[in-house]
Scaffold this motif. Structure first.
Motif, short mmCIF file in Angstrom:
data_model
loop_
_atom_site.label_atom_id
_atom_site.label_comp_id
_atom_site.label_asym_id
_atom_site.label_seq_id
_atom_site.Cartn_x
_atom_site.Cartn_y
_atom_site.Cartn_z
N HIS A 17 12.73 7.02 -6.35
CA HIS A 17 12.10 5.88 -5.63
C HIS A 17 10.81 5.49 -6.36
CE1 HIS A 17 10.72 3.35 -2.30
NE2 HIS A 17 9.55 3.97 -2.38
N HIS A 25 8.19 1.83 -7.74
CA HIS A 25 7.87 0.39 -7.64
C HIS A 25 7.24 -0.05 -8.96
CE1 HIS A 25 8.38 0.44 -3.25
NE2 HIS A 25 7.66 1.56 -3.24
N ASP A 41 7.09 6.70 -6.11
CA ASP A 41 6.48 5.61 -5.36
C ASP A 41 5.51 4.77 -6.22
OD1 ASP A 41 6.67 4.27 -2.96
OD2 ASP A 41 4.97 5.28 -2.03
N HIS A 66 10.43 8.30 2.05
CA HIS A 66 9.33 8.95 2.76
C HIS A 66 9.75 9.79 3.97
CE1 HIS A 66 6.48 7.23 0.07
NE2 HIS A 66 6.89 6.00 0.34
N HIS A 102 11.91 1.90 3.09
CA HIS A 102 10.87 2.84 3.53
C HIS A 102 11.04 3.08 5.03
CE1 HIS A 102 8.54 0.70 0.20
NE2 HIS A 102 8.59 1.94 -0.20
ZN ZN Z 1 7.75 3.01 -1.87
#
Ligand code: ZN
Length: 448
Positions: A64, A66, A311, A260, A219
């Protein structure tokens, strides 16, 4: 290509360490494994890549991330510091993602991909947002991934926070990209932001629009705000908890990733286990946002497939290993917590299984005959005995991301002896500085 003089780390289960070994790569796949002496004799005319005794192992996988967050580096948040996670979204991430144009999406992605090649992360599962440039945004990221030569799974995070038109544009972008022909290195899933910013109607629209067999990447319960968002009286279905709500609307399943899950209760964990939904853990991000500590031991005990992501933190996955290993010990005030094998279970075995959901025609994440040749060389000189069994503790206490000297994906060499072959780091950094200056200007204008 024949990789010779390697100490292979196969990351089979159980793991094996094979000294003085060689790998034959053909068509992007590992075709043969044997001792270096055997294979050098058998294939005298094959192009050689001498590993000079380095550890040769599968590239790291990030469950995961970004790419769009790259330009946050060094950026000042105007006014008072955010007091909680909702304010971090409102003061940092939402005005930042709204400031991204096409160039910014491109150079944010390339910045993260340089980092990934240099630090041996070869498969990345990205979650993208750029509300001022939605249509075609995943194509721009795809182009960057293809240029880098890495393996990635992309999606666009649908949200109601910018109104119906942009919500629908997000759905369109996911569906368009999922239906588009992919390369063997590119996969797609359907992105959703979080229960916090999604209505019943939007979730149902996404479920209806998602092509058959597609899962979601969302999320969930990252902070308490998200956990309690389903109690605002506007959401229906399920018993009132975020996971429950997603389940009631048909969004869970063996292709869905929940990122998460810091505040999951036991009942929600049971649903994740029952539906074979994936859960990703990002301790560096959770510590930075001060949102809490996910009970990954309990999740793993329930049989949930917990993976490791970053993340948007550095694509140096061993740093995430270390954060995981340390956080749970101090949180529990118990040095027995978070065994090195547990970190390995998440970062190696579960991440590989997740990658194989998105790349079902291949075997990602191990050095075995028939697996894809996604490989890194690690220049590690162990001062103590190194075995298949104690390798996790060498990674936790001895490995650094810059020990990666060579990165290979699908048999293509992306970095050799620390020299990048597909990406020009200086040129990308120069273009990123121009683009990030414009992005920062637009970001700051939102506070005037
Ligand atoms: Zn994230």
């Amino acid at each position: 290509m024949l990789i010779t003089n390697a100490t292979l780390v196969t990351w089979e289960d159980p793991n094996r360490l094979l000294a003085n070994h060689a790998l034959l790569i053909e068509g992007g796949v590992i075709r043969e494994i044997g001792t270096s002496a055997q294979l050098e004799k058998k294939y005298p005319n094959e192009e050689r890549l001498d590993a000079r005794g380095q550890l040769v192992m599968p590239g790291n996988i990030c469950a995961h991330t970004h790419f769009y967050g790259a330009f946050a580096r060094g950026m000042a948040i105007p006014g008072d510091a955010p007091e909680n996670f909702k304010q971090i979204l409102e003061k940092l991430w939402w005005p930042l993602d709204k400031s991204l144009d096409e160039e910014a999406v491109r150079y944010s992605a390339l910045t993260c991909l340089v980092d990934a090649v240099k630090h041996g992360t070869t498969t990345l599962i990205d979650h993208h947002a750029s509300p001022s440039f939605i249509d075609g945004s995943l194509d721009v990221i795809e182009e960057a991934v293809v240029r880098a030569g890495l393996r990635a799974c992309l999606c666009y995070e649908v949200t109601d926070r910018d109104g119906t038109e942009k919500m629908r544009a997000g759905i369109r972008e996911n569906v368009r990209f999922i239906q588009k022909t992919k390369s063997p290195l590119l996969a797609a899933t359907f992105g959703l932001h979080a229960p916090l910013t999604l209505s019943d109607a939007t979730l149902d629209e996404c479920r209806a629009a998602a092509p058959e067999g597609t899962g979601f990447h969302i999320h969930v319960s990252e902070s308490e705000d998200d956990k309690y968002s389903v109690f605002d009286g506007t959401k229906s279905g399920g018993g009132g908890w975020p996971v429950d709500w997603l389940n009631a609307h048909g969004a869970l399943g063996p292709s869905t990733i929940i990122a998460h899950g810091v505040h999951l209760d036991e009942y929600e964990m049971d649903q994740l286990a029952d539906t074979e939904t994936w859960l990703t853990h990002q301790p560096r991000s959770n510590m930075n946002n001060a949102v809490g500590v996910a009970d990954v031991d309990a999740a793993l005990e329930k049989g949930i497939k917990v993976c490791l992501g970053n993340d948007g933190f550095s694509n140096a996955m061993w740093d995430e290993w270390k954060a995981t290993y340390l956080l749970h010990k101090i949180h529990a005030l118990d040095p027995r917590k978070m065994n090195g094998m547990t970190v390995t279970q998440m970062a190696i075995y579960n991440n590989a299984a997740l990658a194989n959901v998105f790349f079902p025609m291949t075997k990602v994440g191990q050095l075995t005959v028939g697996a894809v040749a996604d490989i890194i060389f690690v220049d590690y000189h162990s001062p103590t005995e190194l075995s298949a069994g104690n390798l996790p503790w060498h990674i936790l206490f001895g490995f650094q991301a810059d020990l990666v000297t060579t990165t290979i994906v699908a048999g293509n060499v992306l970095m050799k002896d620390r020299i990048l072959l597909t990406l020009d780091e200086a040129e990308i950094a120069a273009k990123a500085r121009e683009s990030s200056a414009k992005t920062w200007k637009k970001y700051n204008e939102k506070f005037q």
